[in-house]
Write a protein that holds these residues in place. Structure first.
Motif, PDB file in Angstrom:
ATOM      1  N   ASN A   1      20.121 -10.027   9.407  1.00 25.52           N
ATOM      2  CA  ASN A   1      21.346  -9.441   9.951  1.00 25.52           C
ATOM      3  C   ASN A   1      21.525  -8.006   9.460  1.00 25.52           C
ATOM      4  O   ASN A   1      21.881  -7.108  10.234  1.00 25.52           O
ATOM      5  N   ALA A   2      21.248  -7.779   8.190  1.00 22.78           N
ATOM      6  CA  ALA A   2      21.374  -6.436   7.624  1.00 22.78           C
ATOM      7  C   ALA A   2      20.389  -5.480   8.270  1.00 22.78           C
ATOM      8  O   ALA A   2      20.727  -4.327   8.566  1.00 22.78           O
ATOM      9  N   LYS A   3      19.176  -5.965   8.495  1.00 21.54           N
ATOM     10  CA  LYS A   3      18.167  -5.103   9.132  1.00 21.54           C
ATOM     11  C   LYS A   3      18.593  -4.756  10.552  1.00 21.54           C
ATOM     12  O   LYS A   3      18.512  -3.599  10.970  1.00 21.54           O
ATOM     13  N   LEU A   4      19.058  -5.759  11.299  1.00 25.51           N
ATOM     14  CA  LEU A   4      19.501  -5.500  12.675  1.00 25.51           C
ATOM     15  C   LEU A   4      20.669  -4.520  12.688  1.00 25.51           C
ATOM     16  O   LEU A   4      20.752  -3.645  13.554  1.00 25.51           O
ATOM     17  N   ASP A   5      21.578  -4.663  11.740  1.00 20.14           N
ATOM     18  CA  ASP A   5      22.729  -3.757  11.668  1.00 20.14           C
ATOM     19  C   ASP A   5      22.308  -2.311  11.451  1.00 20.14           C
ATOM     20  O   ASP A   5      23.037  -1.383  11.797  1.00 20.14           O
ATOM     21  N   SER A   6      21.145  -2.108  10.859  1.00 14.48           N
ATOM     22  CA  SER A   6      20.684  -0.747  10.561  1.00 14.48           C
ATOM     23  C   SER A   6      19.938  -0.129  11.737  1.00 14.48           C
ATOM     24  O   SER A   6      19.551   1.039  11.666  1.00 14.48           O
ATOM     25  N   MET A   7      19.736  -0.893  12.788  1.00 13.04           N
ATOM     26  CA  MET A   7      18.915  -0.432  13.908  1.00 13.04           C
ATOM     27  C   MET A   7      19.778   0.023  15.080  1.00 13.04           C
ATOM     28  O   MET A   7      20.879  -0.480  15.288  1.00 13.04           O
TER      29      MET A   7
END
Ligand code: FES
Length: 98
Positions: free
Chosen positions: A64-70
């Motif tokens: 979720n954190a990675k997706l939020d950064s994209m």
């Protein structure tokens, strides 16, 4: 075994439950990047899980954190390497990141 339908090509592939969506897409011979070899770090394997969301593993905090950064992700976004198939069929869409 679940069937994965891949858009926009419409190609389908049957794989064992427990397979990642990334592995399923690669098994189908479809183009998808995977720069970190499935560690959930690069975001290159982003795809949209358009059908079958409930049968695929839940999004972990790190994903979720990675997706939020994209940029360009949406509610149906998943990292293909982190999304693990259950027993039901799914449809994924490869757009913009492959
Ligand atoms: S292969 Fe890098 S995040 Fe999935």
């Amino acid at each position: 075994m679940p069937v994965v339908t891949i858009k926009p090509s419409g190609k389908t592939v049957e794989v064992a439950s427990g397979t990642s969506l990334l592995a399923a897409v690669l098994h189908a011979g479809e183009p998808i990047m995977h720069k970190c070899d499935g560690k959930g770090e690069c975001g290159a394997c982003h795809l949209f899980l358009v059908e079958g969301r409930k049968t695929v593993s839940r999004i972990a905090p790190a994903e979720n954190a990675k997706l939020d950064s994209m940029i360009g992700v949406g509610l149906k976004s998943r990292l293909g390497c982190q999304a693990i198939l259950g027993n039901e069929d799914v449809t994924v869409e490869l757009l913009g990141f492959a």
